[in-house]
Design a protein around this motif. Structure first.
Motif, short mmCIF file in Angstrom:
data_model
loop_
_atom_site.label_atom_id
_atom_site.label_comp_id
_atom_site.label_asym_id
_atom_site.label_seq_id
_atom_site.Cartn_x
_atom_site.Cartn_y
_atom_site.Cartn_z
N TYR A 162 0.76 -1.03 0.14
CA TYR A 162 0.44 -0.03 -0.09
C TYR A 162 0.61 1.67 0.02
O TYR A 162 1.63 0.72 0.31
CB TYR A 162 -0.72 -0.17 0.94
N HIS A 163 0.33 2.31 -0.97
CA HIS A 163 1.16 3.45 -1.18
C HIS A 163 0.74 3.95 0.74
O HIS A 163 0.01 4.00 1.01
CB HIS A 163 0.95 4.09 -2.27
N HIS A 166 -1.20 6.43 0.97
CA HIS A 166 -2.51 6.73 1.14
C HIS A 166 -3.40 6.34 2.53
O HIS A 166 -3.77 6.58 2.57
CB HIS A 166 -3.02 5.34 0.16
N TYR A 181 3.51 12.79 6.91
CA TYR A 181 4.05 11.49 5.60
C TYR A 181 5.61 10.47 5.78
O TYR A 181 5.16 9.72 5.46
CB TYR A 181 4.22 12.39 4.11
N THR A 214 8.34 5.51 3.57
CA THR A 214 7.94 6.42 2.51
C THR A 214 8.57 5.70 1.38
O THR A 214 9.32 4.69 1.34
CB THR A 214 9.23 7.81 2.65
N VAL A 215 7.88 5.88 -0.11
CA VAL A 215 8.56 5.44 -0.94
C VAL A 215 10.00 5.77 -1.35
O VAL A 215 10.99 4.96 -1.56
CB VAL A 215 7.80 5.71 -2.35
N GLU A 234 4.65 2.79 -9.40
CA GLU A 234 3.30 4.30 -8.02
C GLU A 234 1.91 3.86 -8.98
O GLU A 234 1.23 4.16 -10.00
CB GLU A 234 3.16 5.22 -7.83
N HIS A 235 0.84 2.88 -8.44
CA HIS A 235 -0.43 2.37 -9.26
C HIS A 235 -1.67 3.47 -8.53
O HIS A 235 -2.12 3.36 -7.02
CB HIS A 235 -0.99 1.40 -8.63
N THR A 236 -2.12 4.00 -9.41
CA THR A 236 -4.28 4.49 -9.32
C THR A 236 -5.10 3.81 -8.88
O THR A 236 -6.20 4.51 -8.54
CB THR A 236 -3.38 6.36 -10.09
N PRO A 263 -1.98 7.40 -5.49
CA PRO A 263 -1.57 6.63 -5.44
C PRO A 263 -1.80 5.64 -4.74
O PRO A 263 -2.17 5.76 -3.66
CB PRO A 263 0.29 6.95 -5.42
N LEU A 265 -1.40 2.04 -4.56
CA LEU A 265 -0.20 0.63 -4.47
C LEU A 265 1.09 1.71 -4.71
O LEU A 265 1.02 2.42 -5.56
CB LEU A 265 -0.34 -0.37 -4.83
N PHE A 266 2.56 0.47 -4.36
CA PHE A 266 3.92 0.65 -5.44
C PHE A 266 4.19 -0.79 -5.43
O PHE A 266 3.95 -1.76 -5.31
CB PHE A 266 4.69 2.22 -4.61
#
Length: 275
Positions: A162-163, A166, A181, A214-215, A234-236, A263, A265-266
């Motif tokens: 999960y991003h 989000h 964040y 974080t990413v 990164e997936h929206t 976003p 998911l990543f």
């Protein structure tokens, strides 16, 4: 909070989750669908695996933090020799039952993904870890090193989760940040707990310890662990039900901030250097 204490708390949580998941009471772990032959990997997970290795047939695959083994079963059905590892003996017991009912025979090993034993080192072509993984990882570089040691030279890591943007906003309406964040944790949750599969049903345990990454942390930790990052996507949109997101008219699940998709998911793909 000391690492062993947090691990014990979370093992109790996942033992309780292993008791209730996959019993026909939730759609997230749809046992009837799995028994009928449906593959449990989501669209994002499937694409990440195919991007990393193509087909898993005849590969040795380590399913990290496998819980009750639905994806373990699906990867075995695709022709891989799969080993699932998890800290929860109850979850692993359920995973063995599920695999037997599905007619496949992956191996299941109890172990802490943050410090996997030597018996798993240098054995796998692919390490697969997805969805709800890094929330339970106190030191992401140590986790990356642990998982990386289990890969053969040239082996691949697929991490889908999960991003953090989000999860920063949680599921509150109206939209409101629940933390910064870059808040790292540990976050010790006291009181009523639920699970991702049954968010409206209280669990019989009242404590949980989580962490945030974080990413940037994800990429940096992989590099510090000696892995070569091939991609970070990164997936929206996803085909999975997600808390704080809604399935839209085109069939995809999205979370929107100010009307625009954010976003959810990543996916990280990384490789262990060949000798």
């Amino acid at each position: 909070m000391q690492g062993e204490q947090a691990l014990a708390i979370n093992r109790s949580y996942w033992d309780a989750a292993g008791e209730v998941h996959g019993n026909g009471a939730d759609q997230y772990y749809d046992l009837d669908a799995l028994l009928s032959g449906r593959d449990s990997l989501s669209h994002v997970e499937d694409r990440a695996v195919r991007a990393a290795v193509g087909s898993v047939r005849d590969l040795d695959v380590l399913h990290v933090q496998c819980h009750i083994g639905f994806d373990t079963v699906s990867l075995a059905r695709r022709g891989a020799t799969v080993t699932g590892v998890d800290i929860s003996p109850v979850s692993l017991g359920k995973a063995r039952e599920v695999a037997a009912r599905c007619g496949v025979a992956p191996s299941f090993v109890e172990g802490d993904a943050n410090d996997l034993g030597e018996h798993l080192w240098d054995r796998f072509d692919l390490a697969y870890a997805t969805l709800g993984v890094i929330f339970f990882v106190p030191d992401l570089t140590a986790w990356m090193r642990s998982v990386g040691r289990c890969l053969r030279p040239g082996g691949r890591l697929v991490l889908v989760d999960y991003h953090p943007l989000h999860t920063m906003f949680g599921c509150r309406e109206p939209l409101q940040a629940v933390c910064s964040y870059d808040a790292a944790g540990p976050f010790v949750w006291e009181g009523e707990t639920t699970t991702h599969a049954r968010p409206s049903v209280p669990m019989p345990v009242s404590r949980l310890v989580t962490y945030r990454h974080t990413v940037g942390d994800v990429v940096t930790s992989a590099v510090e662990a000696g892995l070569t990052v091939q991609s970070l996507t990164e997936h929206t949109a996803t085909d999975l039900e997600c808390e704080g997101a809604a399935r839209e008219a085109d069939g995809w699940v999205r979370a929107r901030i100010g009307g625009e998709p954010a976003p959810l998911l990543f996916s990280l793909l990384a490789v262990k250097a060949p000798r």
